[in-house]
Design a protein around this motif. Structure first.
Motif, mmCIF file in Angstrom:
data_model
loop_
_atom_site.group_PDB
_atom_site.id
_atom_site.type_symbol
_atom_site.label_atom_id
_atom_site.label_comp_id
_atom_site.label_asym_id
_atom_site.label_seq_id
_atom_site.Cartn_x
_atom_site.Cartn_y
_atom_site.Cartn_z
ATOM 1 N N ALA A 141 0.822 -1.209 0.000
ATOM 2 C CA ALA A 141 0.000 0.000 0.000
ATOM 3 C C ALA A 141 0.858 1.262 0.000
ATOM 4 O O ALA A 141 0.364 2.346 -0.337
ATOM 5 N N ASN A 142 2.135 1.146 0.367
ATOM 6 C CA ASN A 142 3.032 2.304 0.364
ATOM 7 C C ASN A 142 3.473 2.613 -1.059
ATOM 8 O O ASN A 142 3.859 1.707 -1.809
ATOM 9 N N ALA A 178 2.673 8.060 -1.057
ATOM 10 C CA ALA A 178 1.756 7.645 0.014
ATOM 11 C C ALA A 178 2.468 6.694 0.965
ATOM 12 O O ALA A 178 3.303 5.887 0.546
ATOM 13 N N ARG A 179 2.109 6.813 2.243
ATOM 14 C CA ARG A 179 2.655 5.939 3.259
ATOM 15 C C ARG A 179 1.571 5.647 4.299
ATOM 16 O O ARG A 179 0.872 6.547 4.766
ATOM 17 N N VAL A 180 1.448 4.370 4.669
ATOM 18 C CA VAL A 180 0.451 3.956 5.648
ATOM 19 C C VAL A 180 0.960 4.293 7.052
ATOM 20 O O VAL A 180 2.076 3.912 7.421
ATOM 21 N N LEU A 221 -7.154 1.902 6.178
ATOM 22 C CA LEU A 221 -5.794 2.426 6.201
ATOM 23 C C LEU A 221 -5.828 3.925 6.479
ATOM 24 O O LEU A 221 -6.574 4.671 5.841
ATOM 25 N N VAL A 236 -3.656 6.907 5.803
ATOM 26 C CA VAL A 236 -2.583 7.107 4.834
ATOM 27 C C VAL A 236 -2.163 8.568 4.824
ATOM 28 O O VAL A 236 -3.006 9.474 4.830
ATOM 29 N N ALA A 254 -0.357 11.143 2.386
ATOM 30 C CA ALA A 254 -0.113 11.127 0.947
ATOM 31 C C ALA A 254 -0.085 12.532 0.372
ATOM 32 O O ALA A 254 -0.580 13.500 0.983
ATOM 33 N N ILE A 314 -3.975 5.903 -4.296
ATOM 34 C CA ILE A 314 -4.312 4.940 -3.253
ATOM 35 C C ILE A 314 -5.809 4.680 -3.226
ATOM 36 O O ILE A 314 -6.270 3.565 -2.950
#
Length: 568
Positions: free
Chosen positions: A504-505, A510-512, A539, A541, A543, A551
């Motif tokens: 998902a990153n 974007a980073r969870v 999530l 996130v 971003a 995402i």
């Protein structure tokens, strides 16, 4: 006779429905109709009460009058063809009941529910297929905190029960969540969410009230001698001092009288008196009449003196435990924030200031206010009194504070408290909660007081975004760029369905930050990269603007055969 509910002339496909005549309902209808250019139907109990007249004047807004939010009312506004329903009345039970009715009539409708109890809201959310539960006070609180600290725009945000803030890596911050940006590039454009996290000079960290932050101001140094003196002054209360003085007078006078009447020296007489005070008197027939009278008087007096000493000591201990935080206000303090009002908004403002390490003094007129238990649990001083009185504000040391935030539910109380604070110190930063826009503008123009708008004004954009299925729950400015924090549910059949969390990153986009597992009310901040995502997981996130779109595309579930996604 049953009430006849008039129906709208024709169904309006894709219409948004708002239930309530509260300030939030008015602001939300205005946001949707003027900014998003959406057709809106607002259900109000009466068009001429509360904010019904203001709502009726908005463009693209149709007002439907109904006493109850029952099935007949929802059918009258064609909830079966609506895209979303926002339930923003002041009755949380009524909002939940109406949400259940709306879902029964339209299982695919998106629900946005106003609830001040966020813990209960997280559990309620799981009862519905597509639902967002928001607290207007929680959404608005960061703006009040930012205004109080002079931190505009805010560099902190409240997410999933935690306060996150932006810090420089050189500050040796603890509890770092992730690297945010590298702002040292020659072209001046920050590199957001760099792959090499060690190169980022800005980080996102958790403020928990234990680690100092850059917003907390100068550290408060403890003074052991001053603290000991304050504690001694508390224990030796006036009543206890009176009892101690009476005991000393009794001992001295009794010793002198016994020494004179019996002919013994003062030391021997003092020895006998101390035994008599302790209740160890023995009859002595050899004593003279005057000595016997003295001994009886001392013994009987000691019987009343011992309970008095016990009561005074217990009173001192009880007051020390109950009034411990307030006792700190007896000595001058400075650099703190005075928060007036411990209601739904005030408790969140106090909580976030405490998380950021900012010293707080609370002022509240009602001891049963919802935020009083939280303030006491955090050990914050609480001044119980009328904030419109100068004596109350002096007790909170407004003259040396960093700022005053007035967030009661009454505009007049907020305004009067703010003006009184300015009267005590003309350059103090004052942040007012005012709903009336015209009043806010005139206060700012005439009194030069920076006014924070109403809670409904600050919360309406978040509610509108939730109705439009935009899950942005916070923003963080980085130079000329803006980072977004969003709540993204994993849809069934989406690209991330069944994939490891690490996928998902998106580097640079974007980073969870946190994971909400399906069926669990709390978010998990200790992420496991190998965890396999399932439908219903959520999530949180961080971003960029483009990263939010990417995402979101990866979390939207695949449409079922034969169904068409409505254009939004």
């Amino acid at each position: 006779m049953p009430t006849v509910v008039p129906r709208l002339r024709s169904p309006v496909r894709g219409r948004l429905i708002i239930c309530g005549d509260t300030p939030l309902a008015f602001r939300l209808a205005d946001e949707l109709s003027t900014r998003y250019l959406q057709d809106v139907t607002v259900i109000v109990p009466a068009k001429r009460r509360n904010h019904g007249p203001q709502i009726s004047e908005l463009p693209r807004v149709r007002v439907h009058e109904a006493a109850d939010l029952n099935d007949e009312t929802f059918r009258a506004v064609h909830v079966e063809s609506a895209l979303a329903v926002a339930l923003v009345s002041n009755s949380e039970v009524g909002n939940i009941h109406a949400a259940l009715r709306a879902q029964e009539l339209n299982p695919d409708i998106r629900l946005v529910i106003r609830m001040s109890n966020t813990t209960l809201g997280n559990r309620i959310r799981t009862l519905f297929k597509d639902c967002a539960v928001l607290s207007d006070g929680a959404v608005a609180a960061p703006s009040f905190v930012a205004a109080a600290l002079g931190d505009l725009p805010p560099s902190h945000v409240r997410v999933a029960g935690r306060t996150l803030y932006v810090a420089h890596r050189s500050d040796r911050v603890r509890n770092v969540i992730c690297a945010l940006a590298d702002t040292r590039r020659p072209d001046g454009r920050p590199r957001l969410l760099p792959v090499d996290q060690d190169r980022a000079n800005l980080v996102l960290a958790v403020a928990d009230g234990r680690s100092p932050t850059s917003l907390a101001g100068p550290p408060v140094t403890s003074r052991p001698v001053s603290g000991f003196t304050r504690s001694l002054r508390l224990l030796l209360s006036r009543r206890l001092l009176q009892v101690a003085l009476a005991l000393l007078v009794l001992i001295f006078v009794g010793s002198a009288a016994l020494s004179i009447s019996d002919g013994h020296g003062f030391t021997y007489a003092l020895y006998l008196v101390l035994l008599d005070v302790a209740g160890a008197a023995n009859p002595d027939t050899d004593l003279s009449g005057a000595a016997k009278v003295t001994q009886v008087f001392i013994t009987l007096s000691s019987l009343a003196l011992v309970p008095a000493i016990t009561a005074a000591a217990v009173d001192a201990v009880v007051r020390a435990r109950l009034a411990g935080p307030l006792e700190r206000l007896r000595d001058p303090i400075s650099g703190h924030v005075v928060v007036v009002g411990l209601g739904e908004v005030g408790l969140r403002v106090v909580s976030q200031l405490h998380d950021l390490g900012v010293p707080v003094v609370c002022v509240e007129a009602n001891e049963d206010a919802v935020g009083v238990p939280l303030a006491r649990r955090l050990g914050l001083p609480i001044v119980i009194g009328d904030a419109t009185r100068s004596e109350t504000l002096r007790t909170a040391w407004v003259g040396t504070c960093r700022s005053v935030v007035t967030v009661t539910s009454d505009d007049i109380t907020n305004l009067e408290a703010g003006l009184n604070a300015r009267a005590l110190r003309d350059n103090v930063r004052v942040v007012l909660r005012l709903f009336d826009d015209d009043l806010a503008a005139r206060v700012h123009r005439n009194f030069k007081i920076p006014v924070s708008r109403s809670v409904s004004f600050l919360a309406a954009p978040a509610f509108a975004a939730a109705m439009m299925e935009r899950q942005v729950i916070g923003t963080i400015p980085v130079g000329r760029s803006v980072m977004l924090i969003a709540d993204m549910p994993i849809g069934e059949g989406s690209e991330l369905d069944g994939r490891p969390l690490r996928e998902a990153n998106l580097p640079g986009e974007a980073r969870v930050l946190a994971l909400g597992r399906r069926g669990r009310p709390r978010f998990d901040w200790n992420l496991q990269d190998g965890y396999l995502l399932i439908p219903g997981d959520r999530l949180v996130v961080l971003a960029t603007r483009s990263g939010i779109g990417h995402i979101r595309a990866r979390t939207i579930g695949a449409p079922t055969p034969g169904s068409a996604s409505p254009a939004r």
